[in-house]
Write an enzyme that holds these catalytic residues in place. Sequence first.
Site, PDB file in Angstrom:
ATOM      1  N   SER A 136      39.337  28.100   8.028  1.00 59.47           N
ATOM      2  CA  SER A 136      38.953  28.550   6.679  1.00 59.47           C
ATOM      3  C   SER A 136      40.043  28.084   5.714  1.00 59.47           C
ATOM      4  O   SER A 136      41.170  27.796   6.136  1.00 59.47           O
ATOM      5  CB  SER A 136      38.892  30.086   6.669  1.00 59.47           C
ATOM      6  OG  SER A 136      38.870  30.584   5.346  1.00 59.47           O
ATOM      7  N   TYR A 149      42.495  38.698   8.912  1.00 60.82           N
ATOM      8  CA  TYR A 149      41.569  37.546   8.901  1.00 60.82           C
ATOM      9  C   TYR A 149      42.309  36.262   8.513  1.00 60.82           C
ATOM     10  O   TYR A 149      42.184  35.238   9.195  1.00 60.82           O
ATOM     11  CB  TYR A 149      40.409  37.801   7.928  1.00 60.82           C
ATOM     12  CG  TYR A 149      39.471  36.611   7.845  1.00 60.82           C
ATOM     13  CD1 TYR A 149      38.631  36.295   8.916  1.00 60.82           C
ATOM     14  CD2 TYR A 149      39.439  35.774   6.728  1.00 60.82           C
ATOM     15  CE1 TYR A 149      37.780  35.193   8.871  1.00 60.82           C
ATOM     16  CE2 TYR A 149      38.593  34.676   6.667  1.00 60.82           C
ATOM     17  CZ  TYR A 149      37.771  34.394   7.746  1.00 60.82           C
ATOM     18  OH  TYR A 149      36.944  33.286   7.699  1.00 60.82           O
TER      19      TYR A 149
HETATM   20  N1  LIG Z   1      30.951  32.075   5.236  1.00 53.16           N
HETATM   21  C1  LIG Z   1      32.163  31.895   4.742  1.00 53.16           C
HETATM   22  O1  LIG Z   1      32.424  32.123   3.545  1.00 53.16           O
HETATM   23  C2  LIG Z   1      33.251  31.342   5.629  1.00 53.16           C
HETATM   24  C3  LIG Z   1      34.380  30.766   5.016  1.00 53.16           C
HETATM   25  C4  LIG Z   1      35.389  30.264   5.811  1.00 53.16           C
HETATM   26  C5  LIG Z   1      35.275  30.313   7.186  1.00 53.16           C
HETATM   27  N2  LIG Z   1      34.180  30.873   7.761  1.00 53.16           N
HETATM   28  C6  LIG Z   1      34.107  30.933   9.223  1.00 53.16           C
HETATM   29  O2  LIG Z   1      32.910  30.331   9.639  1.00 53.16           O
HETATM   30  C7  LIG Z   1      32.578  30.823  10.946  1.00 53.16           C
HETATM   31  C8  LIG Z   1      31.089  31.121  10.999  1.00 53.16           C
HETATM   32  O3  LIG Z   1      30.807  32.226  10.170  1.00 53.16           O
HETATM   33  P1  LIG Z   1      29.530  32.307   9.223  1.00 53.16           P
HETATM   34  O4  LIG Z   1      30.016  32.254   7.835  1.00 53.16           O
HETATM   35  O5  LIG Z   1      28.496  31.346   9.636  1.00 53.16           O
HETATM   36  O6  LIG Z   1      29.114  33.826   9.490  1.00 53.16           O
HETATM   37  P2  LIG Z   1      27.803  34.510  10.092  1.00 53.16           P
HETATM   38  O7  LIG Z   1      26.586  34.048   9.358  1.00 53.16           O
HETATM   39  O8  LIG Z   1      28.117  35.971  10.074  1.00 53.16           O
HETATM   40  O9  LIG Z   1      27.721  33.982  11.590  1.00 53.16           O
HETATM   41  C9  LIG Z   1      28.568  34.456  12.600  1.00 53.16           C
HETATM   42  C10 LIG Z   1      28.017  34.044  13.959  1.00 53.16           C
HETATM   43  O10 LIG Z   1      28.941  34.485  14.963  1.00 53.16           O
HETATM   44  C11 LIG Z   1      28.261  35.308  15.910  1.00 53.16           C
HETATM   45  N3  LIG Z   1      29.176  36.352  16.352  1.00 53.16           N
HETATM   46  C12 LIG Z   1      29.747  37.330  15.596  1.00 53.16           C
HETATM   47  N4  LIG Z   1      30.500  38.124  16.366  1.00 53.16           N
HETATM   48  C13 LIG Z   1      30.406  37.658  17.633  1.00 53.16           C
HETATM   49  C14 LIG Z   1      30.943  38.066  18.885  1.00 53.16           C
HETATM   50  N5  LIG Z   1      31.712  39.152  18.975  1.00 53.16           N
HETATM   51  N6  LIG Z   1      30.650  37.345  19.984  1.00 53.16           N
HETATM   52  C15 LIG Z   1      29.848  36.258  19.906  1.00 53.16           C
HETATM   53  N7  LIG Z   1      29.314  35.815  18.757  1.00 53.16           N
HETATM   54  C16 LIG Z   1      29.576  36.514  17.641  1.00 53.16           C
HETATM   55  C17 LIG Z   1      27.044  35.881  15.147  1.00 53.16           C
HETATM   56  O11 LIG Z   1      25.955  36.193  16.000  1.00 53.16           O
HETATM   57  P3  LIG Z   1      25.724  37.643  16.686  1.00 53.16           P
HETATM   58  O12 LIG Z   1      25.836  38.655  15.598  1.00 53.16           O
HETATM   59  O13 LIG Z   1      24.371  37.545  17.305  1.00 53.16           O
HETATM   60  O14 LIG Z   1      26.787  37.780  17.713  1.00 53.16           O
HETATM   61  C18 LIG Z   1      26.676  34.674  14.286  1.00 53.16           C
HETATM   62  O15 LIG Z   1      25.901  33.766  15.036  1.00 53.16           O
HETATM   63  C19 LIG Z   1      33.500  32.020  11.186  1.00 53.16           C
HETATM   64  O16 LIG Z   1      34.544  31.640  12.058  1.00 53.16           O
HETATM   65  C20 LIG Z   1      34.053  32.332   9.803  1.00 53.16           C
HETATM   66  O17 LIG Z   1      35.327  32.942   9.856  1.00 53.16           O
HETATM   67  C21 LIG Z   1      33.164  31.383   7.013  1.00 53.16           C
END
Ligand SMILES: NC(=O)c1ccc[n+]([C@@H]2O[C@H](COP(=O)([O-])OP(=O)(O)OC[C@H]3O[C@@H](n4cnc5c(N)ncnc54)[C@H](OP(=O)(O)O)[C@@H]3O)[C@@H](O)[C@H]2O)c1
Length: 254
Positions: A136, A149
């Site tokens: 991130s 985080y």
């Molecule tokens: N969106 C942003 O603004 C942003 C910015 C910078 C970085 N990121 C990073 O991008 C990555 C993806 O996040 P996203 O934004 O796509 O969020 P998201 O839509 O909430 O997706 C998270 C995914 O991770 C899975 N997950 C969550 N907890 C888990 C666990 N304990 N074990 C296995 N799987 C798990 C969820 O599925 P289940 O609930 O079915 O487990 C879901 O498929 C993360 O590492 C986040 O830190 C996001």
Amino acid sequence: MKKTALITGATSGLGYEFVKLLSKDGFDLVLVARNQQKLEEIKQTFSNIQVTVIAKDLSIAGAAKEVFREMEDKQIDIDILVNNAGFGLMGKFDELDIHKQTEMIQLNITALTELTYYFLPGFKRKNHGRILNVASTAAFQPGPLMAVYYATKAFVLSFSEALVEELNGSGVTVTTLCPGATKTNFASIANVEGTKMFSNAMSSDIVAQKGYEAMMSGKRVVITGGLNKAGAYSAKFLPRSLAAKIAKYVAREK
Ligand SMILES: NC(=O)c1ccc[n+]([C@@H]2O[C@H](COP(=O)([O-])OP(=O)(O)OC[C@H]3O[C@@H](n4cnc5c(N)ncnc54)[C@H](OP(=O)(O)O)[C@@H]3O)[C@@H](O)[C@H]2O)c1
């Protein structure tokens, strides 16, 4: 021969975008997340590729090894590892639940590290493999109000860049994707929807596409979006105390 990619957090947001991109390029897929039903629903949408689903909570100690063992038992050879699953939490460190915060460390750091550890020897033996670690823009400075985080993402970036050097000449590449605010379920889970940092969130398909292209070309680090790039580069030159104050400011309500 068909190649296989394993994606953690494959059921929503960036992970699901990676699923679409990899399937379009003909990769067989292994999808990992907790929600079995969602995993099965996604699997049903593909008929042209082999899709294996693993419902696993990666925040539980030992879960990453179980995923690796399942691949060994099923004789599925992984060529691409996308360490994407992760979550954040907004609030003062001492006011947030400590169990949720250690769960975050376990998922964002430990599971990512262990999966890399278990799959890397196979990649090295083949002289080929690609790893995409999702960090991130939080990786570039301390993050008051999301202290744990931000620190987990600093770990992901530092760890991944160190591996790039260790793996130089091995045929294995490690790419770190550093998105800024992106429209996924992340914001509602982290409770940051109304904050300044999310006022200009990028769309998840664009962010994932940039990460995917960077991984496929073996690039070291990719920061998505012009403003995010500028922010990350300026954080390198600012005193850490000032960078932390700015991070605290953008974590406030709009
Ligand atoms: N969106 C942003 O603004 C942003 C910015 C910078 C970085 N990121 C990073 O991008 C990555 C993806 O996040 P996203 O934004 O796509 O969020 P998201 O839509 O909430 O997706 C998270 C995914 O991770 C899975 N997950 C969550 N907890 C888990 C666990 N304990 N074990 C296995 N799987 C798990 C969820 O599925 P289940 O609930 O079915 O487990 C879901 O498929 C993360 O590492 C986040 O830190 C996001």
